[in-house]
Motif scaffolding. Sequence first.
Motif, short mmCIF file in Angstrom:
data_model
loop_
_atom_site.label_atom_id
_atom_site.label_comp_id
_atom_site.label_asym_id
_atom_site.label_seq_id
_atom_site.Cartn_x
_atom_site.Cartn_y
_atom_site.Cartn_z
N SER A 17 0.83 -1.21 0.00
CA SER A 17 0.00 0.00 0.00
C SER A 17 0.86 1.25 0.00
N VAL A 18 0.23 2.38 -0.38
CA VAL A 18 0.92 3.67 -0.33
C VAL A 18 1.33 3.99 1.10
N ALA A 19 0.49 3.62 2.06
CA ALA A 19 0.80 3.88 3.47
C ALA A 19 2.06 3.14 3.90
N THR A 20 2.22 1.91 3.40
CA THR A 20 3.42 1.14 3.74
C THR A 20 4.66 1.80 3.17
N VAL A 21 4.58 2.27 1.92
CA VAL A 21 5.71 2.97 1.31
C VAL A 21 6.05 4.21 2.13
N ASP A 22 5.02 4.93 2.56
CA ASP A 22 5.24 6.14 3.37
C ASP A 22 5.97 5.80 4.67
#
Length: 343
Positions: A17-22
């Motif tokens: 997810s984008v949140a994980t990348v963040d």
Amino acid sequence: MVKRSTIADLARAAGVSVATVDRVLNGRLPVREDTARRVYEAATEIGFHAAGLIGRRLHRDLPELRLGFLLLRPDDPFYRAFAAELEEAVARAPRFRGTAAIDFTETLSLDEIVERLRRLAARSRAVAVVSPDHPILTRAVEELKRKGIPVFALLSDFAAGVREGYVGVDNLKVGRTAAWMIATGAKRPGKVALFVGSHRFHGHELREIGFRAFFREHAPDFTVMETLVNQESHQPTHDALVQLLRQDGDLAGCYIAGGGAEGGISALREIRPVRKPVMVCNEITADRRVALAEGLLTMVIDTPLRPLCAELVDLMAHALENGAAGTQGQTFVPFGVYLPESV
């Protein structure tokens, strides 16, 4: 103009997810190591602008390890290449931030080997060694094991049941392969010379066993002569082979099972026998490539240093992470074969 990859692009490439990348980028919340590494690998693959930052953050959280390596003959091209590959393998290790401490022995003296091993172990978490097998070395390995320092045997095994593991080629198969080449390549049966570095090298002993066994089983018309010891040196090999070539026109083949192959090559260049023996040695170097191209060598059996070093470094890290192995094993890497038409 090339479009700059976004966080969303990186998330898709990494399958997260984008949140994980963040979280990986900013370190806001813990992320599993394998997930963070997947994000880093994807960032490198797509050319994400912050790939370097992710790599530094990932690397910063890894443990620091200093690994020691004791090799032979610092002036030998094979061992210089070996040292370079070990440094690369430690630098590329994914499980830790590492430093490679590399030393060389000038001789095969057990006193020198044990002294350098102890000195290296005093500043290393684990060590790997190229050495003949001997009770003196076994006692030193036992001493280091009691201190929690795992010791690995490189290229030639030693201290069986005490050392942590062996990493190298299957030396029995190497010896049989060398014998097959001589029996197949010789114009007619004759005498065969065999050189080893020392009778204490377990790897050389296995090569000799495989070599002689092949001739007994498949080529009994050949006569394998008494084994010659060259102390891994060029000059004794040169002198002995020159004498054999001058006194015996029936030399069908020669296998140099350890170091000293340049001495065999120089002997052939000096004598230029009418009936050139089939010559086999180990480890490809620039000089041996030239000798293959000239037809002086018939085959070189090579230890693949890059995969061997990667496997060794991973095993050393695993031993430090998980403690001593219940059963000390052997890890074989497939050897390579070089012929005159393949160089």
